[in-house]
Design an enzyme around this catalytic site. Structure first.
Site, PDB file in Angstrom:
ATOM      1  N   ASP A 290      -4.734   5.733 -12.310  1.00 30.41           N
ATOM      2  CA  ASP A 290      -4.225   5.672 -10.940  1.00 30.41           C
ATOM      3  C   ASP A 290      -3.609   7.011 -10.573  1.00 30.41           C
ATOM      4  O   ASP A 290      -2.567   7.391 -11.102  1.00 30.41           O
ATOM      5  CB  ASP A 290      -3.186   4.552 -10.829  1.00 30.41           C
ATOM      6  CG  ASP A 290      -2.710   4.329  -9.404  1.00 30.41           C
ATOM      7  OD1 ASP A 290      -3.160   5.045  -8.489  1.00 30.41           O
ATOM      8  OD2 ASP A 290      -1.876   3.421  -9.198  1.00 30.41           O
TER       9      ASP A 290
ATOM     10  N   GLU B  29      -8.488   5.237  -9.606  1.00 30.68           N
ATOM     11  CA  GLU B  29      -7.836   4.646  -8.437  1.00 30.68           C
ATOM     12  C   GLU B  29      -7.189   5.687  -7.547  1.00 30.68           C
ATOM     13  O   GLU B  29      -6.473   6.565  -8.019  1.00 30.68           O
ATOM     14  CB  GLU B  29      -6.788   3.645  -8.924  1.00 30.68           C
ATOM     15  CG  GLU B  29      -6.058   2.902  -7.830  1.00 30.68           C
ATOM     16  CD  GLU B  29      -5.191   1.788  -8.390  1.00 30.68           C
ATOM     17  OE1 GLU B  29      -4.187   1.433  -7.728  1.00 30.68           O
ATOM     18  OE2 GLU B  29      -5.482   1.273  -9.487  1.00 30.68           O
TER      19      GLU B  29
ATOM     20  N   GLU C 198      -5.076   0.224  -1.254  1.00 28.50           N
ATOM     21  CA  GLU C 198      -3.734  -0.350  -1.143  1.00 28.50           C
ATOM     22  C   GLU C 198      -2.980   0.196   0.065  1.00 28.50           C
ATOM     23  O   GLU C 198      -2.071  -0.444   0.580  1.00 28.50           O
ATOM     24  CB  GLU C 198      -2.929  -0.078  -2.412  1.00 28.50           C
ATOM     25  CG  GLU C 198      -2.540   1.378  -2.591  1.00 28.50           C
ATOM     26  CD  GLU C 198      -1.787   1.638  -3.883  1.00 28.50           C
ATOM     27  OE1 GLU C 198      -0.571   1.844  -3.832  1.00 28.50           O
ATOM     28  OE2 GLU C 198      -2.435   1.630  -4.939  1.00 28.50           O
TER      29      GLU C 198
ATOM     30  N   HIS D 108      -4.335  -5.294  -5.241  1.00 27.17           N
ATOM     31  CA  HIS D 108      -3.197  -4.466  -5.624  1.00 27.17           C
ATOM     32  C   HIS D 108      -1.960  -5.358  -5.624  1.00 27.17           C
ATOM     33  O   HIS D 108      -1.728  -6.115  -4.677  1.00 27.17           O
ATOM     34  CB  HIS D 108      -3.014  -3.321  -4.635  1.00 27.17           C
ATOM     35  CG  HIS D 108      -1.845  -2.443  -4.947  1.00 27.17           C
ATOM     36  ND1 HIS D 108      -0.592  -2.622  -4.396  1.00 27.17           N
ATOM     37  CD2 HIS D 108      -1.737  -1.377  -5.772  1.00 27.17           C
ATOM     38  CE1 HIS D 108       0.230  -1.704  -4.855  1.00 27.17           C
ATOM     39  NE2 HIS D 108      -0.424  -0.938  -5.694  1.00 27.17           N
TER      40      HIS D 108
END
Length: 389
Positions: free
Chosen positions: A200, A226, A252, A302
């Protein structure tokens, strides 16, 4: 039944140690809960995405803007109320904090509907496609330490998450492309073939740097990459997806069906990650989910926040149809933050005990059985940690 009040509870405490990701370091844990009260004594609970002072600002939107619009209305008219609130706030923001505030209220209205019907949220949606959900753990946060210290810690934390029983581990990056690749190598070693690992970036890279890191992730066997670039950079997402073998995930930071329509039509995601506590609540999440599936884009929600957010997401993941379907379909996973979070572990009258479930079940969690999302907060706990605003 009529809505008599909407209360916003912003909770906060000092973390035992500073945590960070590619955009900032933080020392406090914040949760923003929404309580919708009715004249029949039924109360619904929701949650708004947004930490720190964002939660404080959203409290004003919930109580000063949304509450007057819906007070006196039937809470069962949740779709009517969603569109009424959205239309009246549209001139002041179709994304961001107004949608975060609306999300918490909408989740609370769905919780009320479940309590009125005596049914869990997944039953209101249409039933459970699965009776348990595999969970992955994320940790490996950034700190103010050397790259070498990060590398050693990330390797140990990745192994520790797998030891907890989680199916996969997700890490943060943000030290710079070369250093980040070292962190990814350490996590791949820590996982040791026992499961997947994901990366991420919290949109910290340019497209060229994302390609540089992404090619290393291909060789390391990462499951997804991500938010590699800024959420506004739709062209960058499309270029990365077409040029890398690692799955590109994100979403997200996107809001409502119109924002998601742009992302999906752009074909820049292998995996969509909607955030129900931000994009507009359960009502809008279901519309976004339908859009994702219409574009044959798998969804892994998320999840960030308190036990209210976790319970709501478990219900939604249970009700999510398999895509594309079959005897052994691709299945979603529950995201679980393994860092210190008292608002997740201690908030409820009956804790979810995600860690205990994962450890005892081989990486799976069950669906909360109660009506609505199945999470009832302990009011004494709320009073203990609520900010006096």
């Amino acid at each position: 039944m009529k809505i008599t009040g909407v209360k916003s509870h912003v909770l906060q405490y000092d973390l035992p140690g500073e945590l960070g990701y590619s955009q900032q370091y933080y020392e406090k844990r914040t949760a923003h809960l929404v309580e919708v009260q009715t004249d029949e004594g039924i109360t619904g609970w929701g949650e708004c995405f947004g930490p720190g002072n964002v939660a404080v600002a959203n409290k004003g939107i919930v109580e000063k803007v949304i509450q007057p619009i819906i007070r006196g209305s039937d809470p069962m008219d949740r779709d009517v109320l969603w569109h009424r609130v959205y239309n009246l706030m549209r001139d002041h923001g179709q994304k961001g904090m107004p949608l975060q505030a609306l999300s918490g209220v909408d989740i609370a209205l769905w919780d009320i509907a479940g309590k009125v019907a005596g049914l869990p949220l997944h039953k209101l949606i249409g039933g459970a496609h699965r009776d348990r959900i595999q969970a992955y753990g994320y940790g490996m946060m950034l700190k103010r330490e050397s790259v070498d210290d990060h590398v050693a810690r990330f390797r140990d934390e990745a192994a520790g998450i797998m030891d907890m029983g989680f199916a996969a581990a997700k890490m943060k990056t943000g030290l710079g492309p070369e250093s980040d690749i070292r962190l990814c190598q350490a996590v791949a070693e820590g996982v040791e073939g026992r499961g997947k690992f994901m990366v991420d970036a919290n949109h910290c890279y340019t497209t060229s740097d994302a390609f540089y890191v992404g090619r290393a992730l291909e060789e390391l066997g990462a499951y997804w990459f991500e938010e590699p670039v800024a959420p506004e950079d739709l062209d960058g997402y499309r270029e990365l997806r077409s040029g890398l073998r690692v799955n590109i995930s994100g979403g997200e930071a996107e809001f409502n069906r119109w924002g998601w329509r742009q992302i999906l039509e752009n074909r820049g995601l292998d995996i969509a990650q909607p955030e129900v506590c931000a994009l507009g609540g359960v009502s809008e999440y279901l519309r976004v989910l339908a859009l994702c599936h219409a574009h044959f884009t798998p969804v892994i929600n998320h999840v960030w926040g308190s036990a209210i957010a976790v319970a709501t997401n478990i219900q939604l993941l249970a009700a999510m149809p398999a895509l594309p379907g079959g005897l052994h379909p691709w299945e979603p996973m529950l995201e679980f933050d393994t860092t210190d979070n008292r608002f997740r572990d201690e908030l409820l009258q009956e804790p979810l005990d995600i860690q205990g479930q994962v450890k005892s079940s081989g990486g799976y969690v069950s669906i909360p059985p109660g009506p609505g999302h199945g999470a009832t907060p302990d009011m004494d706990f709320i009073r203990r940690f609520e900010l006096d605003l």
